[in-house]
Design a protein around this motif. Structure first.
Motif, mmCIF file in Angstrom:
data_model
loop_
_atom_site.group_PDB
_atom_site.id
_atom_site.type_symbol
_atom_site.label_atom_id
_atom_site.label_comp_id
_atom_site.label_asym_id
_atom_site.label_seq_id
_atom_site.Cartn_x
_atom_site.Cartn_y
_atom_site.Cartn_z
ATOM 1 N N ARG A 165 -10.306 10.780 12.939
ATOM 2 C CA ARG A 165 -9.518 11.637 13.812
ATOM 3 C C ARG A 165 -8.270 10.931 14.340
ATOM 4 O O ARG A 165 -7.263 11.589 14.640
ATOM 5 N N ASN A 166 -8.323 9.614 14.432
ATOM 6 C CA ASN A 166 -7.176 8.877 14.972
ATOM 7 C C ASN A 166 -6.256 8.307 13.898
ATOM 8 O O ASN A 166 -5.241 7.680 14.217
ATOM 9 N N TRP A 167 -6.604 8.505 12.626
ATOM 10 C CA TRP A 167 -5.800 7.899 11.559
ATOM 11 C C TRP A 167 -4.492 8.647 11.362
ATOM 12 O O TRP A 167 -4.449 9.879 11.387
ATOM 13 N N ARG A 168 -3.405 7.894 11.198
ATOM 14 C CA ARG A 168 -2.103 8.472 10.902
ATOM 15 C C ARG A 168 -1.458 7.665 9.780
ATOM 16 O O ARG A 168 -1.571 6.434 9.753
ATOM 17 N N PRO A 169 -0.791 8.326 8.821
ATOM 18 C CA PRO A 169 -0.145 7.592 7.737
ATOM 19 C C PRO A 169 1.014 6.751 8.252
ATOM 20 O O PRO A 169 1.672 7.114 9.236
ATOM 21 N N VAL A 170 1.230 5.627 7.588
ATOM 22 C CA VAL A 170 2.351 4.752 7.927
ATOM 23 C C VAL A 170 3.494 5.040 6.963
ATOM 24 O O VAL A 170 3.309 5.022 5.740
ATOM 25 N N ALA A 171 4.667 5.318 7.501
ATOM 26 C CA ALA A 171 5.812 5.681 6.670
ATOM 27 C C ALA A 171 6.147 4.571 5.678
ATOM 28 O O ALA A 171 6.084 3.382 6.014
ATOM 29 N N ASN A 172 6.443 4.980 4.452
ATOM 30 C CA ASN A 172 6.871 4.070 3.384
ATOM 31 C C ASN A 172 5.798 3.077 2.953
ATOM 32 O O ASN A 172 6.098 2.094 2.282
ATOM 33 N N GLU A 173 4.548 3.322 3.343
ATOM 34 C CA GLU A 173 3.437 2.466 2.920
ATOM 35 C C GLU A 173 2.554 3.226 1.931
ATOM 36 O O GLU A 173 2.385 4.445 2.047
ATOM 37 N N PRO A 174 1.986 2.543 0.926
ATOM 38 C CA PRO A 174 1.073 3.221 0.004
ATOM 39 C C PRO A 174 -0.112 3.835 0.751
ATOM 40 O O PRO A 174 -0.565 3.287 1.760
ATOM 41 N N VAL A 175 -0.612 4.951 0.258
ATOM 42 C CA VAL A 175 -1.761 5.607 0.878
ATOM 43 C C VAL A 175 -2.997 4.716 0.700
ATOM 44 O O VAL A 175 -3.359 4.373 -0.424
ATOM 45 N N PRO A 176 -3.656 4.314 1.793
ATOM 46 C CA PRO A 176 -4.878 3.492 1.674
ATOM 47 C C PRO A 176 -6.065 4.373 1.297
ATOM 48 O O PRO A 176 -6.396 5.322 2.004
ATOM 49 N N LEU B 209 -10.101 2.793 8.066
ATOM 50 C CA LEU B 209 -9.575 1.913 7.019
ATOM 51 C C LEU B 209 -8.671 2.649 6.044
ATOM 52 O O LEU B 209 -7.782 2.060 5.438
ATOM 53 N N GLY B 210 -8.919 3.949 5.857
ATOM 54 C CA GLY B 210 -8.119 4.713 4.916
ATOM 55 C C GLY B 210 -8.641 6.127 4.789
ATOM 56 O O GLY B 210 -9.462 6.578 5.593
ATOM 57 N N VAL B 211 -8.180 6.822 3.760
ATOM 58 C CA VAL B 211 -8.574 8.208 3.522
ATOM 59 C C VAL B 211 -9.446 8.257 2.276
ATOM 60 O O VAL B 211 -9.437 7.353 1.451
ATOM 61 N N THR C 180 -18.084 14.128 8.415
ATOM 62 C CA THR C 180 -18.766 13.909 9.695
ATOM 63 C C THR C 180 -17.899 14.384 10.852
ATOM 64 O O THR C 180 -16.707 14.671 10.686
ATOM 65 N N ASP C 181 -18.495 14.434 12.035
ATOM 66 C CA ASP C 181 -17.774 14.914 13.214
ATOM 67 C C ASP C 181 -16.623 13.993 13.606
ATOM 68 O O ASP C 181 -15.698 14.413 14.311
ATOM 69 N N GLU C 182 -16.682 12.725 13.169
ATOM 70 C CA GLU C 182 -15.638 11.765 13.518
ATOM 71 C C GLU C 182 -14.426 11.847 12.587
ATOM 72 O O GLU C 182 -13.473 11.088 12.734
ATOM 73 N N MET C 183 -14.467 12.780 11.631
ATOM 74 C CA MET C 183 -13.383 12.886 10.649
ATOM 75 C C MET C 183 -12.591 14.173 10.839
ATOM 76 O O MET C 183 -13.057 15.125 11.464
ATOM 77 N N ARG C 184 -11.402 14.183 10.258
ATOM 78 C CA ARG C 184 -10.599 15.394 10.201
ATOM 79 C C ARG C 184 -10.123 15.599 8.767
ATOM 80 O O ARG C 184 -10.061 14.657 7.978
ATOM 81 N N ILE C 185 -9.816 16.850 8.450
ATOM 82 C CA ILE C 185 -9.378 17.204 7.103
ATOM 83 C C ILE C 185 -7.862 17.097 7.013
ATOM 84 O O ILE C 185 -7.134 17.574 7.898
ATOM 85 N N GLY D 123 0.920 16.167 4.105
ATOM 86 C CA GLY D 123 1.496 15.418 2.992
ATOM 87 C C GLY D 123 0.517 15.036 1.908
ATOM 88 O O GLY D 123 0.832 14.190 1.062
ATOM 89 N N PHE D 124 -0.669 15.646 1.919
ATOM 90 C CA PHE D 124 -1.680 15.312 0.922
ATOM 91 C C PHE D 124 -1.872 16.479 -0.035
ATOM 92 O O PHE D 124 -2.260 17.573 0.382
ATOM 93 N N PRO D 125 -1.601 16.250 -1.319
ATOM 94 C CA PRO D 125 -1.674 17.337 -2.298
ATOM 95 C C PRO D 125 -3.093 17.842 -2.488
ATOM 96 O O PRO D 125 -4.062 17.108 -2.289
ATOM 97 N N ARG D 126 -3.201 19.083 -2.863
ATOM 98 C CA ARG D 126 -4.507 19.697 -3.113
ATOM 99 C C ARG D 126 -5.236 18.945 -4.223
ATOM 100 O O ARG D 126 -4.645 18.558 -5.224
ATOM 101 N N LEU D 127 -6.524 18.762 -4.050
ATOM 102 C CA LEU D 127 -7.347 18.066 -5.038
ATOM 103 C C LEU D 127 -7.961 19.056 -6.007
ATOM 104 O O LEU D 127 -8.413 20.135 -5.604
#
Length: 298
Positions: free
Chosen positions: A173-184, A229-231, A240-245, A251-255
């Motif tokens: 829930r607290n994770w945010r992407p870092v600009a110009n960094e590869p997706v972890p 740590l990542g997505v 889980t309840d501690e996660m968000r979609i 910015g995440f393409p459909r899987l």
């Protein structure tokens, strides 16, 4: 015109031939001669008006019509044999070796198996978790009796039922992407279909990525995602309840969807195994319908 009633006996012969890979092996399994098996196959093809199997020497190949019939035939045999097993009044026993994929809703499936074990305590269950392609290989080598696995388009050998799963991007829930960094990325080892879906989607979107955590178990992935740590790509059952979609708005393409199949060798399945197959299908069907209804309301 009167409806055509297919013979369970002929369908059993057909499935035995294609799963054991030949007329002679099918005859040995069913207690019949090779000419008798050949005659039954010709009768079934005559009833349906199509070629189901082609032969070249001792090798056989299943036609497209044969592949289409196979899944329906397995379902008809399963229902027939389950009814017979339920009314046989015999106590179920023996060993069942079940393969579950590390990249699927293992906790959900284990719940079904736990309930089966409670109702049928005389049946010994062995649960093996691994990547889907390894589970299918173990089924082919008779090291497993029933397998649930990710499938590719056109994979039909031993396939009894198939579903479609829609993977979702998940982060803490607290994770945010870092600009110009590869997706972890938090992922299972190479060969996992969920891992493939993530990398393929990001490559198509021309986004850089890197694997920051790799684990064969779903619980390890859940903890890594929750820790920020990542997505990762999960199912709604493993969210889980501690996660968000994460969505395309983030910015995440459909899987791409993933095909999930239940596989087993019908000619070698026991009454205990047939009842477990039916329990798994019933629960997966119910779960899939509930998920469809939930998505339809969005």
């Amino acid at each position: 015109m009167a409806p055509l009633n297919l013979s369970i006996d002929l369908l059993r012969t057909f499935i035995t031939v294609i799963e054991l890979g030949g007329f002679s092996r099918a005859g040995e399994a069913l207690g019949r001669t090779q000419p008798a098996i050949s005659l039954q196959m010709r009768r079934l093809e005559a009833q349906l008006g199509t070629k189901l199997i082609t032969t070249s020497g001792r090798a056989i190949a299943v036609t497209e019509d044969g592949k289409a019939l196979a899944m329906h035939a397995r379902r008809m045999l399963l229902l027939n044999d389950e009814v017979v097993a339920r009314f046989s009044r015999q106590r179920l026993n023996g060993l069942l070796r079940v393969g579950l994929p590390t990249d699927y809703a293992v906790a959900f499936l284990q719940g079904v198996l736990t309930e089966y074990g409670r109702v049928h305590p005389e049946v010994r269950l062995e649960i093996h978790c691994d990547l889907s392609h390894r589970l299918l290989e173990d089924l082919r080598r008779d090291k497993l009796d029933i397998v649930i696995a990710m499938t590719g388009q056109g994979v039909t050998q031993y396939l009894a039922r198939e579903w479609v799963e829609r993977p979702i991007w998940a982060a803490s829930r607290n994770w945010r992407p870092v600009a110009n960094e590869p997706v972890p990325i938090v992922a299972h080892p190479p060969g996992c279909e969920y891992r493939n879906r993530m990398t393929e989607a990001l490559n198509a979107a021309q986004r850089q990525w890197r694997i920051v955590y790799c684990s064969p178990g779903i619980s390890g992935l859940q903890k890594a995602v929750t820790a920020g740590l990542g997505v990762s790509a999960l199912t709604r059952r493993t969210l889980t309840d501690e996660m968000r979609i994460l969505s395309e708005k983030d910015g995440f393409p459909r899987l791409a969807d993933i095909r999930v199949g239940l596989f087993y060798k019908h000619p070698r399945q026991t009454d205990a195994g047939l009842l477990l197959v039916n329990d798994l299908i019933t629960n997966l069907d119910a779960s899939g319908e509930a998920e469809f209804q939930r998505l339809a309301r969005r």
